[in-house]
Design a protein around this motif. Structure first.
Motif, PDB file in Angstrom:
ATOM      1  N   ALA A  78       1.065  -0.823  -0.159  1.00  0.00           N
ATOM      2  CA  ALA A  78       0.118  -0.128  -0.148  1.00  0.00           C
ATOM      3  C   ALA A  78       0.848   1.728   0.116  1.00  0.00           C
ATOM      4  N   ASN A  85      -1.637   2.163   4.330  1.00  0.00           N
ATOM      5  CA  ASN A  85      -2.860   1.008   5.261  1.00  0.00           C
ATOM      6  C   ASN A  85      -2.241   0.465   7.165  1.00  0.00           C
ATOM      7  N   ALA A 135     -10.894   1.892   0.830  1.00  0.00           N
ATOM      8  CA  ALA A 135     -10.308   1.666  -0.890  1.00  0.00           C
ATOM      9  C   ALA A 135     -11.408   2.145  -1.602  1.00  0.00           C
ATOM     10  N   ILE A 145      -7.752   7.643   3.868  1.00  0.00           N
ATOM     11  CA  ILE A 145      -7.841   5.791   4.042  1.00  0.00           C
ATOM     12  C   ILE A 145      -6.977   5.916   5.306  1.00  0.00           C
ATOM     13  N   ILE A 254      -5.770   2.464  -6.919  1.00  0.00           N
ATOM     14  CA  ILE A 254      -5.678   2.626  -5.481  1.00  0.00           C
ATOM     15  C   ILE A 254      -6.488   1.261  -5.005  1.00  0.00           C
ATOM     16  N   ILE A 255      -7.379   0.840  -5.272  1.00  0.00           N
ATOM     17  CA  ILE A 255      -8.770  -0.195  -5.570  1.00  0.00           C
ATOM     18  C   ILE A 255      -7.273  -1.905  -4.918  1.00  0.00           C
ATOM     19  N   MET A 258      -4.692  -1.037  -2.192  1.00  0.00           N
ATOM     20  CA  MET A 258      -5.337  -1.934  -1.272  1.00  0.00           C
ATOM     21  C   MET A 258      -6.199  -3.783  -1.128  1.00  0.00           C
TER      22      MET A 258
END
Lengths: 379, 323
Positions: A78, A85, A135, A145, A254-255, A258
């Protein structure tokens, strides 16, 4: 990780500075030991002996290291995408739920080598899903986040307590945990590897998850430095603007990052749950997710560094247990302080000593810091 | 009448439970308004609680305890400042570090100094802050409606409770009616502009962090010297994070912060009160659901489904002077 500072030779950047930061952290920890009224040098000797002195110690050290490799990698993946994270703890906890469901369903019918892959997938999937929601909120709605993952740690804790005192608890039992898994869900131990080297092991929970962790470390290296996706993640991490300009989808990157991070966190649960306790109990993660932050920062987000840092923290955990035995004034919580100091000096104060070292290098040999030698002075 | 008394009791414990949240939340407000993220509220509260209870037990004085709590908590705030202002380190990393150092050192030092398994000695009367009974509280206790409200809700709390609620208008006044407050808000939104005006960004942020330290210190002292009568390891139990959630929920405004903390305190009080007994209409609500509700609400808010929480613009970004 762009720095406003001039360049140092690589060995100083990746070896010397982390070493100095780490030493300062341990020196401060030494002062705490002195404050408690014990001798820090004797404490250090007991710690190292406890961790590496006997075969059992080594096995325990590597068992703890396994856990920290997973969480460290999770934080690092991350972080390469400039996402912090903090949710590794909760993702690992929920990963344990996935493992519990698989093991409770199949442990009486299937052998371990069939259950293990299913459990890996389940742990990774549950962890990834727990990482997916923060995410998505970060990518689509701009929610920070760090805050959402902290909130999700607490939500995960509540969900797990709810399930472990309710649906997952066997009837008639008082303890908030699942029933013990049958032999089908117990992973083979690796202690014989250490015994090959002639050491004796009484009983230690080191198991094949250690190998899985090493494989994952290699795969993370491959992902970050050898694939297109990793390149995009690093690009986004360096400069979201540049990434957008290059046509990299912010949401997707990003997704994905994560979810990979969450999957690695979820897989951490395999080690204590299937390798050691053979059940899922309340708070079985017990802070390993947070240790991952220290491990990732200390390993400078590189898998090799993370494995080394994880072994160091494994040593602290195992040696710390011995230390608590020998020096009653020092409990295992000493490690929590060391962990905090490592995060402080290797993370937040990463650049504290850099200007001095640069000045030193510049005065000894200007070339090493990329400066032009002044004409006429030789050099 | 029983129903009414029950409600008053729940509201009374709501006040008691929301005080540490409120103090920590206002503490976070100072630093975040100045552009410094502070994950370390939890840790600073914890060291405050420990230092307060230890000093009070050793010196037999509640005031010395409070002073020590504030001092140590400010010291930790300054470490955060040193890392994130002076050395421009990552503010979140620094906050996480502070939480760990606090969690570990309070246990280690507590065990080494007092040998009671990480506890400090139980505080005697005089070493802790006692409840203040307002004039006439006993006299009108039996008057219906007004009696219990005055005697239970308004009277009978310790000085720190009144301090916490007094800090709400005070913080509002500092933030929106003083020069320091204006500059502090500016430094959280646009430090470059403040710098151009010839005001030191670093010094402003350090001052904001000192305010944070003072308030977290009082919050810690409240936990160990009012609510509990001694320090117990990990006694903050995530309150620092709930305070952080409340701060976001309040959109970084002092009066909203009070209501957010009262709401979260109420959820806590209600879940203790209910303990599995069924509610009308909804039926039985699991205690874990009530405990998770503040976090869920914060996530929903952050997602922008109930209004939008917009943090101070320069939050989390170390200030680098242009060269």
């Amino acid at each position: 990780m762009s720095t406003p500072y001039a360049k140092l030779p690589a060995w100083a950047d990746y070896g010397l500075i982390p070493l100095i930061n780490l030493s300062v952290a341990f020196i401060v920890a030494g002062f705490v030991v002195m404050l408690v009224g014990e001798n820090p040098f004797r404490a250090a000797v007991i710690l190292v002996e406890g961790a590496f002195g006997k075969g059992t110690g080594i096995a325990f050290t590597l068992f703890y290291a396994t856990t920290f490799i997973f969480t460290g990698l999770s934080v690092a993946v991350a972080a390469h995408c400039s996402l912090f994270n903090i949710g590794t703890e909760g993702q690992a906890y929920i990963g344990g739920l996935g493992i519990a469901l698989v093991c409770l369903s199949f442990d009486s019918v299937l052998p371990w080598w069939v259950i293990f892959p299913i459990a890996i997938v389940a742990a990774a999937a549950f962890g990834a899903l727990w990482g997916l929601i923060p995410a998505y909120l970060q990518a689509k709605r701009g929610s920070h986040i760090v805050i959402t993952t902290i909130m999700f740690n607490f939500i995960a804790a509540s969900v797990m307590v709810y399930l472990l005192v309710g649906a997952l608890k066997p009837a008639g039992s008082q303890a908030p945990q699942t029933r013990n898994f049958l032999a089908g869900a117990a992973l083979p131990k690796l202690n014989w590897v250490i015994e090959l080297f002639g050491a004796k092991i009484r009983s230690a929970p080191l198991n094949i998850c250690f190998l899985l962790a090493l494989v994952m470390a290699f795969l993370v290296w491959l992902l970050i430095w050898r694939t297109r996706l990793g390149y995009e993640m690093r690009t986004y991490g360096h400069s979201p603007k540049a990434a957008r300009y290059a046509g990299i989808s912010e949401t997707r990157i990003i997704i994905t990052a994560m979810m990979i991070s969450g999957a690695l966190a979820g897989m951490m649960a395999l080690n204590p749950v299937m390798g050691d306790q053979h059940n899922v109990a309340i708070d079985f993660v017990s802070g390993a997710g947070y240790v991952g932050i220290a491990v990732a920062l200390m390993g400078r987000l590189h898998p090799v560094g993370i494995v080394l840092a994880a072994i160091l923290f494994g040593m602290l955990y195992q040696g710390g247990a011995e230390l608590a035995f020998e020096m009653p004034a020092i409990s295992r919580d000493m490690i929590v302080i060391i962990q905090g100091l490592v995060i402080l000096f290797a993370g937040a104060l990463e650049h504290m000593f850099r200007p001095y070292i640069q000045a030193l290098f510049a005065s000894v040999s200007p070339k090493s810091v990329g400066m032009q030698a002044v004409k006429g002075t030789g050099a | 009448m029983d129903m009414f008394n029950a409600i008053v009791q729940v509201l009374d414990s709501t006040i008691r439970l929301s005080v540490p949240l409120l103090l920590a939340c206002l503490a976070g407000l100072y630093s975040e308004r100045a552009g410094i993220f502070d994950i370390g509220l939890e840790g600073k509260m914890l060291v405050g609680a420990f230092a307060g209870a230890s000093a009070a037990a050793v010196f037999h004085s509640a005031l010395i305890g409070l002073g020590t709590a504030i001092l140590i908590s400010v010291a930790f705030a300054l470490v955060h400042g040193f890392a994130s202002i002076t050395h421009r380190g990552n503010q979140i990393v620094s906050g996480v570090a502070i939480n760990f150092i606090a969690a570990g050192s309070t246990i280690i030092l507590g065990q080494a100094w007092f040998q009671q398994g990480g506890r400090t000695p139980a505080l005697q009367p005089g070493e802790r802050f006692e409840a203040i009974n307002w004039p006439g509280a006993e006299a009108i206790r039996d008057v219906p409606i007004i009696g219990p409200i005055y005697a239970e809700l308004i009277s009978g709390h310790s000085i720190l409770v009144y301090f916490a609620f007094a800090m709400v208008p005070f913080t509002w006044w500092v933030l929106f009616r003083t020069r320091f407050g204006l500059r502090m808000r500016a430094v959280g939104e646009n430090p470059a502009a403040v710098d151009t005006a010839g005001i030191s960004v670093a010094w402003l942020r350090y001052r904001a962090l000192i305010c944070t330290g003072v308030l977290t210190g009082v919050a810690g002292a409240y936990l160990s010297m009012v609510q509990n009568g001694g320090f117990v390891k990990d006694m903050t139990a995530g309150k620092g994070y709930i305070a952080l959630a409340a701060l976001i929920f309040a959109k970084w405004k002092p009066v909203n912060a009070m209501f957010a903390c009262l709401l979260f305190g109420f959820l806590d009080a209600a879940s203790i009160r209910l303990q599995g007994s069924p509610l009308p209409i909804i039926g039985k609500v699991p205690a874990q659901f009530m405990q998770a509700l503040p976090y869920v609400l914060t996530v929903v808010l952050l997602a922008g489904f109930i209004g939008k929480a917009i943090p101070p613009r320069a939050g989390g970004v170390p200030y680098v002077k242009e060269r």
